[in-house]
Structure formats: structure tokens, C-alpha cells
Scaffold this motif. Structure first.
Motif, PDB file in Angstrom:
ATOM      1  N   ALA A  89      -3.712   0.872  -4.013  1.00  0.00           N
ATOM      2  CA  ALA A  89      -3.426   1.114  -2.595  1.00  0.00           C
ATOM      3  C   ALA A  89      -4.638   0.767  -1.733  1.00  0.00           C
ATOM      4  N   GLU A  90      -5.812   1.106  -2.204  1.00  0.00           N
ATOM      5  CA  GLU A  90      -7.022   0.788  -1.442  1.00  0.00           C
ATOM      6  C   GLU A  90      -7.241  -0.715  -1.351  1.00  0.00           C
TER       7      GLU A  90
ATOM      8  N   GLU B 173       1.653   6.867  -6.603  1.00  0.00           N
ATOM      9  CA  GLU B 173       0.554   7.806  -6.873  1.00  0.00           C
ATOM     10  C   GLU B 173       1.046   9.247  -6.735  1.00  0.00           C
ATOM     11  N   THR B 174       1.780   9.515  -5.683  1.00  0.00           N
ATOM     12  CA  THR B 174       2.313  10.858  -5.460  1.00  0.00           C
ATOM     13  C   THR B 174       3.248  11.266  -6.593  1.00  0.00           C
TER      14      THR B 174
ATOM     15  N   ASN C 133      -4.830  -1.924   1.200  1.00  0.00           N
ATOM     16  CA  ASN C 133      -5.283  -1.521   2.530  1.00  0.00           C
ATOM     17  C   ASN C 133      -6.380  -2.464   3.031  1.00  0.00           C
TER      18      ASN C 133
ATOM     19  N   ASN D 206       1.206  12.156  -9.565  1.00  0.00           N
ATOM     20  CA  ASN D 206       0.534  13.443  -9.374  1.00  0.00           C
ATOM     21  C   ASN D 206       1.499  14.605  -9.587  1.00  0.00           C
TER      22      ASN D 206
ATOM     23  N   ASP E 116      -2.923   3.768  -9.285  1.00  0.00           N
ATOM     24  CA  ASP E 116      -2.136   3.441  -8.093  1.00  0.00           C
ATOM     25  C   ASP E 116      -2.941   3.659  -6.818  1.00  0.00           C
ATOM     26  N   ARG E 117      -3.801   4.678  -6.797  1.00  0.00           N
ATOM     27  CA  ARG E 117      -4.652   4.902  -5.630  1.00  0.00           C
ATOM     28  C   ARG E 117      -5.598   3.720  -5.432  1.00  0.00           C
TER      29      ARG E 117
ATOM     30  N   GLU F  48       0.835  -1.202   0.000  1.00  0.00           N
ATOM     31  CA  GLU F  48       0.000   0.000   0.000  1.00  0.00           C
ATOM     32  C   GLU F  48       0.873   1.257   0.000  1.00  0.00           C
ATOM     33  N   ALA F  49       1.892   1.275   0.839  1.00  0.00           N
ATOM     34  CA  ALA F  49       2.787   2.438   0.910  1.00  0.00           C
ATOM     35  C   ALA F  49       3.490   2.669  -0.432  1.00  0.00           C
TER      36      ALA F  49
ATOM     37  N   ASP G 191       2.350   1.797  -3.390  1.00  0.00           N
ATOM     38  CA  ASP G 191       1.341   2.295  -4.324  1.00  0.00           C
ATOM     39  C   ASP G 191       1.084   3.782  -4.100  1.00  0.00           C
ATOM     40  N   ARG G 192       1.010   4.184  -2.836  1.00  0.00           N
ATOM     41  CA  ARG G 192       0.754   5.598  -2.531  1.00  0.00           C
ATOM     42  C   ARG G 192       1.945   6.471  -2.941  1.00  0.00           C
TER      43      ARG G 192
END
Length: 77
Positions: free
Chosen positions: A53-54, A27-28, A57, A31, A49-50, A20-21, A23-24
Motif C-alpha cells: 500500500a505504501e 491488510e485489514t 501511495n 489483521n 500488504d501494508r 492502495e485501497a 492493499d489496505r
């Protein structure tokens, strides 16, 4: 999920949180790339990617809950 011991479930939960980390973080990065270049492809990748991450999670929460249940049911399996 398969029937695992408490440590197995907790390990899988930790792995899912690491994924998850990652993926986030991706995502950043997408962005930022979108903000700099304006390329919508980066925005689409950020959204993908968000979503990943979900999923990770949710997987982490399910594995943790199963591990906790296994730990409290008396046999740890």
C-alpha cells in the motif's frame, strides 16, 4: 514513469490509489484474521500488504505530481 500527458499521469495516479485501497483492505482482513486465530502468518501477510500500500501511495503521489507539472508547463505533455 514514462513521459505521458497530463491525463495519462492522472489516470495512473488514480489506478495507484485504487491499488492502495485494495492493499489496505487486504491488510485489514489479515489483521482481523490474526486477531481471531492468532496465526502469525496472517500478521505477516498484513505487514506485506501494508508495504504494498505504501508503494502504491508513493507511486500515486509521483504520478500526480508529474501530471500537475505537465499541466502547468504549458504543453500538457
Amino acid at each position: 514513469m514514462t513521459d505521458k500527458s497530463t491525463p495519462g499521469n492522472m489516470l495512473d495516479a488514480a489506478k495507484a490509489k485504487v491499488n492502495e485501497a485494495a492493499d489496505r483492505a487486504r491488510e485489514t482482513g489479515h489483521n482481523v484474521a490474526h486477531a481471531v486465530t492468532g496465526d502469525v502468518h496472517h500478521k505477516a501477510e498484513a505487514l506485506e500488504d501494508r508495504a504494498k500500500a505504501e508503494v502504491h501511495n508513493n507511486q500515486a503521489h509521483a504520478e500526480y505530481s508529474e501530471g500537475k507539472r505537465e499541466a502547468t508547463d504549458g504543453d500538457g505533455r
